[in-house]
Design an enzyme around this catalytic site. Sequence first.
Site, PDB file in Angstrom:
ATOM      1  N   ASN A 103       1.404   4.290  -6.135  1.00  0.00           N
ATOM      2  CA  ASN A 103       1.300   2.967  -5.524  1.00  0.00           C
ATOM      3  C   ASN A 103      -0.098   2.876  -4.927  1.00  0.00           C
ATOM      4  O   ASN A 103      -0.369   3.474  -3.900  1.00  0.00           O
ATOM      5  CB  ASN A 103       2.382   2.820  -4.439  1.00  0.00           C
ATOM      6  CG  ASN A 103       2.255   1.523  -3.665  1.00  0.00           C
ATOM      7  OD1 ASN A 103       1.438   0.661  -4.005  1.00  0.00           O
ATOM      8  ND2 ASN A 103       3.055   1.381  -2.620  1.00  0.00           N
ATOM      9  N   LYS A 163      -1.485   0.463  -3.569  1.00  0.00           N
ATOM     10  CA  LYS A 163      -1.524  -0.449  -2.416  1.00  0.00           C
ATOM     11  C   LYS A 163      -2.756  -1.362  -2.512  1.00  0.00           C
ATOM     12  O   LYS A 163      -3.188  -1.706  -3.616  1.00  0.00           O
ATOM     13  CB  LYS A 163      -1.482   0.352  -1.118  1.00  0.00           C
ATOM     14  CG  LYS A 163      -0.281   1.304  -1.072  1.00  0.00           C
ATOM     15  CD  LYS A 163      -0.005   1.893   0.275  1.00  0.00           C
ATOM     16  CE  LYS A 163       1.203   2.805   0.211  1.00  0.00           C
ATOM     17  NZ  LYS A 163       1.579   3.371   1.494  1.00  0.00           N
ATOM     18  N   HIS A 166       8.917  -2.597  -0.467  1.00  0.00           N
ATOM     19  CA  HIS A 166       8.175  -1.516   0.188  1.00  0.00           C
ATOM     20  C   HIS A 166       8.161  -1.764   1.695  1.00  0.00           C
ATOM     21  O   HIS A 166       8.143  -2.914   2.143  1.00  0.00           O
ATOM     22  CB  HIS A 166       6.741  -1.469  -0.355  1.00  0.00           C
ATOM     23  CG  HIS A 166       6.007  -0.246   0.084  1.00  0.00           C
ATOM     24  ND1 HIS A 166       5.440  -0.146   1.331  1.00  0.00           N
ATOM     25  CD2 HIS A 166       5.803   0.945  -0.528  1.00  0.00           C
ATOM     26  CE1 HIS A 166       4.892   1.064   1.454  1.00  0.00           C
ATOM     27  NE2 HIS A 166       5.099   1.740   0.334  1.00  0.00           N
ATOM     28  N   GLU A 205       5.939  -1.606   3.811  1.00  0.00           N
ATOM     29  CA  GLU A 205       4.820  -2.422   4.301  1.00  0.00           C
ATOM     30  C   GLU A 205       5.112  -3.911   4.105  1.00  0.00           C
ATOM     31  O   GLU A 205       4.676  -4.748   4.899  1.00  0.00           O
ATOM     32  CB  GLU A 205       3.523  -1.982   3.602  1.00  0.00           C
ATOM     33  CG  GLU A 205       3.050  -0.640   4.150  1.00  0.00           C
ATOM     34  CD  GLU A 205       2.392   0.273   3.130  1.00  0.00           C
ATOM     35  OE1 GLU A 205       1.926  -0.202   2.095  1.00  0.00           O
ATOM     36  OE2 GLU A 205       2.359   1.497   3.406  1.00  0.00           O
ATOM     37  N   GLU A 220      11.667   6.074   1.231  1.00  0.00           N
ATOM     38  CA  GLU A 220      10.384   6.272   1.894  1.00  0.00           C
ATOM     39  C   GLU A 220      10.573   6.149   3.405  1.00  0.00           C
ATOM     40  O   GLU A 220      10.558   5.024   3.941  1.00  0.00           O
ATOM     41  CB  GLU A 220       9.368   5.223   1.423  1.00  0.00           C
ATOM     42  CG  GLU A 220       9.070   5.302  -0.058  1.00  0.00           C
ATOM     43  CD  GLU A 220       7.689   4.738  -0.385  1.00  0.00           C
ATOM     44  OE1 GLU A 220       6.967   5.416  -1.118  1.00  0.00           O
ATOM     45  OE2 GLU A 220       7.341   3.650   0.104  1.00  0.00           O
ATOM     46  N   GLY A 240       1.726   7.618   4.871  1.00  0.00           N
ATOM     47  CA  GLY A 240       0.320   7.588   5.265  1.00  0.00           C
ATOM     48  C   GLY A 240       0.019   8.332   6.554  1.00  0.00           C
ATOM     49  O   GLY A 240      -1.043   8.171   7.143  1.00  0.00           O
ATOM     50  N   SER A 300       3.643  10.729   2.131  1.00  0.00           N
ATOM     51  CA  SER A 300       2.735  11.871   2.236  1.00  0.00           C
ATOM     52  C   SER A 300       3.004  12.969   1.205  1.00  0.00           C
ATOM     53  O   SER A 300       2.862  14.154   1.492  1.00  0.00           O
ATOM     54  CB  SER A 300       2.760  12.459   3.661  1.00  0.00           C
ATOM     55  OG  SER A 300       2.350  11.481   4.601  1.00  0.00           O
TER      56      SER A 300
HETATM   57  P1  13P Z   1       1.521   7.887   1.184  1.00  0.00           P
HETATM   58  O1  13P Z   1       1.728   8.781   0.001  1.00  0.00           O
HETATM   59  O2  13P Z   1       0.089   7.487   1.387  1.00  0.00           O
HETATM   60  O3  13P Z   1       2.160   8.437   2.419  1.00  0.00           O
HETATM   61  O4  13P Z   1       2.272   6.502   0.858  1.00  0.00           O
HETATM   62  C1  13P Z   1       3.582   6.541   0.415  1.00  0.00           C
HETATM   63  C2  13P Z   1       3.980   5.202  -0.036  1.00  0.00           C
HETATM   64  O5  13P Z   1       4.119   4.286   0.767  1.00  0.00           O
HETATM   65  C3  13P Z   1       4.156   4.974  -1.473  1.00  0.00           C
HETATM   66  O6  13P Z   1       4.728   3.741  -1.727  1.00  0.00           O
END
Ligand code: 13P
Length: 251
Positions: free
Chosen positions: A9, A11, A95, A97, A167, A173, A213
């Site tokens: 992803n 982002k 997601h 976010e 997640e 992150g 992560s």
């Molecule tokens: P990270 O791998 O940066 O923690 O992000 C995970 C994520 O949100 C994937 O959709």
Amino acid sequence: MRRLFIAGNWKMNLKLDSAIALAKGLKEAAADVSEVDIAVCPPSLYVQPVGTVLAGSNIGLGAQNGYFEKAGAFTGELEMAMLTDVGCKYVILGHSERRHILGESSEDVNLKVHAALQAGLIPIVCVGEKLNERDNGVTNLVNQRQFDGSFSAVSAEDMKKCVIAYEPVWAIGTGKVATPEQAEEVHAFLRDLVAKRYGQDVADVVRIQYGGSVKADNAKELLSKPDIDGALVGGASLKVDAFMGIINAVR
Ligand code: 13P
């Protein structure tokens, strides 16, 4: 047997040049990978050029979101059929976010899941608890609510096509990865929810990715757990070596 599925992803990262370079690098580096499914989900604007680079490769193309309505007056949105039109096979939906920064509800996610399935896309539906929810002992409750809401009225046949991504928000992150045991506990819980609603035959084929992560050095241990069928990778999907490191660790 469920095939492992590693998806990146991207982002809201990269620019056109770096997105193209990453796609080219991955296409070359992953050319001999046949044991696991791979996908990348670039920012919407770069889906098509990245798809052009990836054409004929073993790397699937996905989007990070789509809208539930059919074509019409919806300024700024993308119809699911537009995503398939430019070569998408997958779409990430719900997601954290989008849920927590952009205010998307499970009802919104559910409308999108139905629209995606109707357009022939494979939805990667994210669920996950926040840190305070885990601390308050409501991890399962939160994940169950998001699961129930997001998959409302999805048929068993369609459920088989869906991918769930667990997640935990506190692990995204942050460098704070869930332990394989913590992740497996929720994955097993989610699979059980699928089994209770759709039967064991459906639960046996639905893939549940872990996200939060994931790196080359923790992927193998996480994915060795029986109910963890892959990873949805953020930060470590932005560099060829880091993403390939994950893929190579679990092949
Ligand atoms: P990270 O791998 O940066 O923690 O992000 C995970 C994520 O949100 C994937 O959709």
